[in-house]
Enzyme design. Sequence first.
Site, PDB file in Angstrom:
ATOM      1  N   ARG A 231       0.764  -1.127   0.111  1.00 21.30           N
ATOM      2  CA  ARG A 231      -0.111   0.099  -0.122  1.00 21.30           C
ATOM      3  C   ARG A 231       1.019   1.191   0.075  1.00 21.30           C
ATOM      4  O   ARG A 231       1.923   1.280   0.821  1.00 21.30           O
ATOM      5  CB  ARG A 231      -0.730   0.092   1.285  1.00 21.30           C
ATOM      6  CG  ARG A 231      -1.910  -1.027   1.094  1.00 21.30           C
ATOM      7  CD  ARG A 231      -3.422  -0.397   0.164  1.00 21.30           C
ATOM      8  NE  ARG A 231      -4.242  -1.630   0.049  1.00 21.30           N
ATOM      9  CZ  ARG A 231      -4.429  -2.367  -0.459  1.00 21.30           C
ATOM     10  NH1 ARG A 231      -3.654  -2.886  -1.413  1.00 21.30           N
ATOM     11  NH2 ARG A 231      -5.546  -3.275  -0.367  1.00 21.30           N
TER      12      ARG A 231
ATOM     13  N   GLU B 151      -4.345   7.375  -4.770  1.00 20.41           N
ATOM     14  CA  GLU B 151      -4.455   6.757  -6.065  1.00 20.41           C
ATOM     15  C   GLU B 151      -5.854   7.294  -6.549  1.00 20.41           C
ATOM     16  O   GLU B 151      -6.782   7.438  -5.943  1.00 20.41           O
ATOM     17  CB  GLU B 151      -4.551   5.248  -5.991  1.00 20.41           C
ATOM     18  CG  GLU B 151      -3.177   4.959  -5.366  1.00 20.41           C
ATOM     19  CD  GLU B 151      -3.190   3.279  -5.038  1.00 20.41           C
ATOM     20  OE1 GLU B 151      -4.162   2.508  -5.529  1.00 20.41           O
ATOM     21  OE2 GLU B 151      -2.093   2.588  -4.704  1.00 20.41           O
TER      22      GLU B 151
ATOM     23  N   HIS C 167      -1.918   0.170  -9.858  1.00 18.90           N
ATOM     24  CA  HIS C 167      -2.417  -0.753  -8.819  1.00 18.90           C
ATOM     25  C   HIS C 167      -2.918  -1.832  -9.480  1.00 18.90           C
ATOM     26  O   HIS C 167      -4.206  -2.277  -9.414  1.00 18.90           O
ATOM     27  CB  HIS C 167      -3.410  -0.158  -8.078  1.00 18.90           C
ATOM     28  CG  HIS C 167      -3.802  -0.759  -6.697  1.00 18.90           C
ATOM     29  ND1 HIS C 167      -4.123  -0.205  -5.565  1.00 18.90           N
ATOM     30  CD2 HIS C 167      -3.579  -2.110  -6.376  1.00 18.90           C
ATOM     31  CE1 HIS C 167      -4.132  -1.016  -4.588  1.00 18.90           C
ATOM     32  NE2 HIS C 167      -3.861  -2.336  -4.930  1.00 18.90           N
TER      33      HIS C 167
HETATM   34  C1  DGY Z   1      -5.980  -5.879  -2.644  1.00 25.35           C
HETATM   35  O1  DGY Z   1      -6.747  -7.077  -3.113  1.00 25.35           O
HETATM   36  O2  DGY Z   1      -5.954  -5.591  -1.759  1.00 25.35           O
HETATM   37  C2  DGY Z   1      -5.234  -5.411  -3.944  1.00 25.35           C
HETATM   38  O3  DGY Z   1      -4.282  -4.706  -3.478  1.00 25.35           O
HETATM   39  C3  DGY Z   1      -6.627  -4.651  -4.575  1.00 25.35           C
HETATM   40  O4  DGY Z   1      -6.927  -3.582  -3.693  1.00 25.35           O
END
Ligand code: DGY
Length: 325
Positions: free
Chosen positions: A237, A266, A285
């Site tokens: 993250r 984001e 992402h």
């Molecule tokens: C998750 O599954 O947490 C991925 O990062 C998509 O948000």
Amino acid sequence: MKKHVVLYKKLSAQLMERLQAQFQVTLIERLDAQGLRQLRDALPSAHALLGASIKLDPSLLDLAPNLEAIASVSVGVDNYDIDYLTQRRILLTNTPNVLTETTADTGFALILATARRVVELANLVRAGGWQQSIGPRHFGSDVHGKTLGIVGMGRIGEALAQRGHFGFGMPVLYHSHSPKPAVEQRFNARYCDLDTLLQQADFICLTLPLTAETEGLINARAFAQMRPESIFINIARGKVVDETALIEALRSGQIRGAGLDVFEREPLDADSPLLQMDNVVATPHIGSATHETREAMARCAVENLLAALAGERPKNLVNAGGWKG
Ligand code: DGY
């Protein structure tokens, strides 16, 4: 009367039919300003929500007095206030396992692309800049045999270690809450404190969740521990990293490059300094974003939702305290 399920992510026709057979279903196709208004309008009658990628704050969920469950189409649950959900006995589920291998593939794609300067050099070819055989100015760094440092040894960390150890002959260092003997045995991995990992690893890869504890963990002090050859990879993250400190570390040559799939904010602003740097590979992402895996995640979320609304304990329940069972 049928229960009301609100989707803020589009599902395949087959999954949609499964839900429509039992529930009144509202689909919000886009989470733009109009979509968010639709969501607010649907909340007062909603019994369950299914989707991803937006923060569902208590102030928003207070509009949903009948809410029984949220089926997140993600493994990460940093978009939810778990204490609030538990207190309201709203079940929260996620989609672990099904995305592990795909997300680790993304991690390795970033490792290779950053070390071998794939995007930068592909752009050079596209721009007609390949006029003669390339020289040291455009050389990259080896990946095989280099030290892979993994911060957060969960499922995705393990899948990354597997690729590094068996595929690329990389010594593996890792840091997590506690040592994992099975991982050490399988991948010949060595547990160490965070500073040692930052100092010794050639590739520093984040695969840990965003929590109050990990927010801002990789800050200016952490970048100062890395070496000019270090390559930093984030598939966790964005908020685990102090992005200003990262930009400074890249600018000053404190680290060689970064492969980033996640960002503090984001979508990433088009004028982010990160996008001006040749030694940064930035992706939108895409950790789990393949046709197969996104369908598997959606199926998993639908199954969690069906269980929750049937009064059964969902397989991937995040807040066990929310379970009345
Ligand atoms: C998750 O599954 O947490 C991925 O990062 C998509 O948000």
